[in-house]
Design a protein around this motif. Sequence first.
Motif, PDB file in Angstrom:
ATOM      1  N   THR A  81      -2.824  -8.817  13.138  1.00  0.00           N
ATOM      2  CA  THR A  81      -2.270  -8.497  11.822  1.00  0.00           C
ATOM      3  C   THR A  81      -2.840  -7.189  11.295  1.00  0.00           C
ATOM      4  O   THR A  81      -2.104  -6.337  10.768  1.00  0.00           O
ATOM      5  CB  THR A  81      -2.545  -9.643  10.834  1.00  0.00           C
ATOM      6  N   LEU A  82      -4.143  -6.995  11.433  1.00  0.00           N
ATOM      7  CA  LEU A  82      -4.755  -5.749  10.985  1.00  0.00           C
ATOM      8  C   LEU A  82      -4.232  -4.552  11.777  1.00  0.00           C
ATOM      9  O   LEU A  82      -4.103  -3.450  11.227  1.00  0.00           O
ATOM     10  CB  LEU A  82      -6.277  -5.835  11.096  1.00  0.00           C
ATOM     11  N   ASP A  83      -3.939  -4.749  13.049  1.00  0.00           N
ATOM     12  CA  ASP A  83      -3.360  -3.669  13.855  1.00  0.00           C
ATOM     13  C   ASP A  83      -2.095  -3.133  13.203  1.00  0.00           C
ATOM     14  O   ASP A  83      -1.884  -1.915  13.108  1.00  0.00           O
ATOM     15  CB  ASP A  83      -3.012  -4.164  15.263  1.00  0.00           C
ATOM     16  N   VAL A  84      -1.232  -4.045  12.746  1.00  0.00           N
ATOM     17  CA  VAL A  84       0.043  -3.647  12.136  1.00  0.00           C
ATOM     18  C   VAL A  84      -0.201  -2.919  10.819  1.00  0.00           C
ATOM     19  O   VAL A  84       0.393  -1.862  10.556  1.00  0.00           O
ATOM     20  CB  VAL A  84       0.944  -4.877  11.916  1.00  0.00           C
ATOM     21  N   VAL A  85      -1.074  -3.466   9.981  1.00  0.00           N
ATOM     22  CA  VAL A  85      -1.352  -2.855   8.682  1.00  0.00           C
ATOM     23  C   VAL A  85      -1.953  -1.462   8.868  1.00  0.00           C
ATOM     24  O   VAL A  85      -1.565  -0.502   8.192  1.00  0.00           O
ATOM     25  CB  VAL A  85      -2.279  -3.748   7.843  1.00  0.00           C
ATOM     26  N   GLU A  86      -2.903  -1.338   9.776  1.00  0.00           N
ATOM     27  CA  GLU A  86      -3.532  -0.040  10.029  1.00  0.00           C
ATOM     28  C   GLU A  86      -2.517   0.980  10.529  1.00  0.00           C
ATOM     29  O   GLU A  86      -2.541   2.151  10.124  1.00  0.00           O
ATOM     30  CB  GLU A  86      -4.668  -0.199  11.044  1.00  0.00           C
ATOM     31  N   ARG A  87      -1.631   0.547  11.403  1.00  0.00           N
ATOM     32  CA  ARG A  87      -0.615   1.454  11.945  1.00  0.00           C
ATOM     33  C   ARG A  87       0.312   1.961  10.848  1.00  0.00           C
ATOM     34  O   ARG A  87       0.653   3.146  10.794  1.00  0.00           O
ATOM     35  CB  ARG A  87       0.177   0.748  13.042  1.00  0.00           C
ATOM     36  N   LEU A  88       0.718   1.071   9.943  1.00  0.00           N
ATOM     37  CA  LEU A  88       1.594   1.471   8.848  1.00  0.00           C
ATOM     38  C   LEU A  88       0.874   2.418   7.887  1.00  0.00           C
ATOM     39  O   LEU A  88       1.466   3.402   7.423  1.00  0.00           O
ATOM     40  CB  LEU A  88       2.088   0.233   8.093  1.00  0.00           C
ATOM     41  N   CYS A  89      -0.370   2.120   7.588  1.00  0.00           N
ATOM     42  CA  CYS A  89      -1.129   2.994   6.677  1.00  0.00           C
ATOM     43  C   CYS A  89      -1.318   4.383   7.283  1.00  0.00           C
ATOM     44  O   CYS A  89      -1.235   5.395   6.579  1.00  0.00           O
ATOM     45  CB  CYS A  89      -2.479   2.370   6.346  1.00  0.00           C
ATOM     46  N   ALA A  90      -1.551   4.444   8.577  1.00  0.00           N
ATOM     47  CA  ALA A  90      -1.722   5.728   9.236  1.00  0.00           C
ATOM     48  C   ALA A  90      -0.417   6.524   9.243  1.00  0.00           C
ATOM     49  O   ALA A  90      -0.429   7.750   9.082  1.00  0.00           O
ATOM     50  CB  ALA A  90      -2.217   5.523  10.669  1.00  0.00           C
ATOM     51  N   ALA A  91       0.703   5.852   9.408  1.00  0.00           N
ATOM     52  CA  ALA A  91       1.994   6.529   9.480  1.00  0.00           C
ATOM     53  C   ALA A  91       2.501   6.975   8.114  1.00  0.00           C
ATOM     54  O   ALA A  91       3.119   8.037   7.985  1.00  0.00           O
ATOM     55  CB  ALA A  91       3.025   5.606  10.142  1.00  0.00           C
ATOM     56  N   LEU A  92       2.223   6.172   7.077  1.00  0.00           N
ATOM     57  CA  LEU A  92       2.815   6.410   5.762  1.00  0.00           C
ATOM     58  C   LEU A  92       1.873   7.054   4.754  1.00  0.00           C
ATOM     59  O   LEU A  92       2.334   7.609   3.755  1.00  0.00           O
ATOM     60  CB  LEU A  92       3.337   5.088   5.186  1.00  0.00           C
ATOM     61  N   SER A  93       0.573   6.932   4.973  1.00  0.00           N
ATOM     62  CA  SER A  93      -0.429   7.449   4.020  1.00  0.00           C
ATOM     63  C   SER A  93      -0.133   6.995   2.591  1.00  0.00           C
ATOM     64  O   SER A  93       0.034   7.813   1.681  1.00  0.00           O
ATOM     65  CB  SER A  93      -0.487   8.981   4.078  1.00  0.00           C
ATOM     66  N   PRO A  94      -0.050   5.690   2.355  1.00  0.00           N
ATOM     67  CA  PRO A  94       0.242   5.218   1.000  1.00  0.00           C
ATOM     68  C   PRO A  94      -0.887   5.521   0.027  1.00  0.00           C
ATOM     69  O   PRO A  94      -2.061   5.547   0.398  1.00  0.00           O
ATOM     70  CB  PRO A  94       0.404   3.703   1.182  1.00  0.00           C
ATOM     71  N   ARG A  95      -0.511   5.754  -1.226  1.00  0.00           N
ATOM     72  CA  ARG A  95      -1.512   5.890  -2.274  1.00  0.00           C
ATOM     73  C   ARG A  95      -2.032   4.512  -2.666  1.00  0.00           C
ATOM     74  O   ARG A  95      -3.225   4.323  -2.885  1.00  0.00           O
ATOM     75  CB  ARG A  95      -0.903   6.586  -3.494  1.00  0.00           C
ATOM     76  N   THR A  96      -1.122   3.541  -2.746  1.00  0.00           N
ATOM     77  CA  THR A  96      -1.461   2.176  -3.138  1.00  0.00           C
ATOM     78  C   THR A  96      -0.960   1.199  -2.092  1.00  0.00           C
ATOM     79  O   THR A  96       0.154   1.354  -1.587  1.00  0.00           O
ATOM     80  CB  THR A  96      -0.829   1.825  -4.498  1.00  0.00           C
ATOM     81  N   VAL A  97      -1.762   0.210  -1.760  1.00  0.00           N
ATOM     82  CA  VAL A  97      -1.347  -0.895  -0.900  1.00  0.00           C
ATOM     83  C   VAL A  97      -1.468  -2.175  -1.713  1.00  0.00           C
ATOM     84  O   VAL A  97      -2.531  -2.467  -2.269  1.00  0.00           O
ATOM     85  CB  VAL A  97      -2.195  -0.997   0.379  1.00  0.00           C
ATOM     86  N   ILE A  98      -0.375  -2.911  -1.802  1.00  0.00           N
ATOM     87  CA  ILE A  98      -0.372  -4.193  -2.511  1.00  0.00           C
ATOM     88  C   ILE A  98      -0.277  -5.304  -1.481  1.00  0.00           C
ATOM     89  O   ILE A  98       0.696  -5.385  -0.733  1.00  0.00           O
ATOM     90  CB  ILE A  98       0.814  -4.289  -3.494  1.00  0.00           C
ATOM     91  N   SER A  99      -1.309  -6.137  -1.419  1.00  0.00           N
ATOM     92  CA  SER A  99      -1.286  -7.306  -0.550  1.00  0.00           C
ATOM     93  C   SER A  99      -0.869  -8.487  -1.417  1.00  0.00           C
ATOM     94  O   SER A  99      -1.613  -8.935  -2.291  1.00  0.00           O
ATOM     95  CB  SER A  99      -2.662  -7.545   0.082  1.00  0.00           C
ATOM     96  N   LEU A 100       0.310  -8.999  -1.161  1.00  0.00           N
ATOM     97  CA  LEU A 100       1.025  -9.836  -2.126  1.00  0.00           C
ATOM     98  C   LEU A 100       0.652 -11.313  -2.054  1.00  0.00           C
ATOM     99  O   LEU A 100       1.517 -12.184  -2.117  1.00  0.00           O
ATOM    100  CB  LEU A 100       2.527  -9.651  -1.904  1.00  0.00           C
ATOM    101  N   GLY A 101      -0.630 -11.604  -1.943  1.00  0.00           N
ATOM    102  CA  GLY A 101      -1.065 -12.998  -2.001  1.00  0.00           C
ATOM    103  C   GLY A 101      -1.135 -13.674  -0.649  1.00  0.00           C
ATOM    104  O   GLY A 101      -0.482 -13.273   0.311  1.00  0.00           O
TER     105      GLY A 101
END
Length: 257
Positions: A81-101
Amino acid sequence: MWNKDLTRPAARSSFTCMTAAATRPSETLLHIGGEMLLPLPEGALWWAAERVLVVSDLHLEKGSAYAARGQMLPPYDTAATLDVVERLCAALSPRTVISLGDSFHDRAAELRLPAPYAARIQALTGAHDWVWVEGNHDPDPPAHLGGRAAKSLRIGHLVFRHEPTGEAGEIAGHLHPAAKVKGRGRMVRRRCFASDGARLVMPAMGALTGGLNVLDAAFAPLFPEGLMAFALGGERVFAVSAKSLVPDVANGARWRL
């Protein structure tokens, strides 16, 4: 029925280099609360205008929770799961990440979380404005992992919370929507986004999370005029027509949230 302006074709000039796979042949955009949102095939949601990445129901350390009760599942769900989140953050460079519960599977997850995984989470929360939205599995996210906690979060006309209420402009999780589709002589079941153009329920991103069929009665109060499903594919998200959706076969035991 649903909002006729629910989806629009992606404008390539606006989203090139802003999605996890800018070379995808086409993308489905959702129009919620006056905002254009991009559902990603990984199960996350990208709000490009605000540089907000939304993930839902990660259920980190679910495997170890089951193992503690004697049901041995592969202990690699958190890493996957962390692999996917890290990959998305690296590709998109979000300012904010909301983990929705339900980011963690239970309150004791932090005690079972291996140190290398904790370090990976801390790196993510340190690199972004990370918001842990309260879930029914994890009302109190571990403070040492960084980020900030919120019962819900409002940004403009959108509100982010774990359990859906049906409010207009709501982005929620909790129900783990899944679409079962009949086509070309076979059945396919996929995690999906569920929406009617006014509100959205996100799929679960956790590697070991299940799904609740969007035709289940739990969705009816949220979408009284019907919903559309947007199923996760390997490279893109696909809009599914209502007539293609089929219910799961009843087996006497309802899937639990």
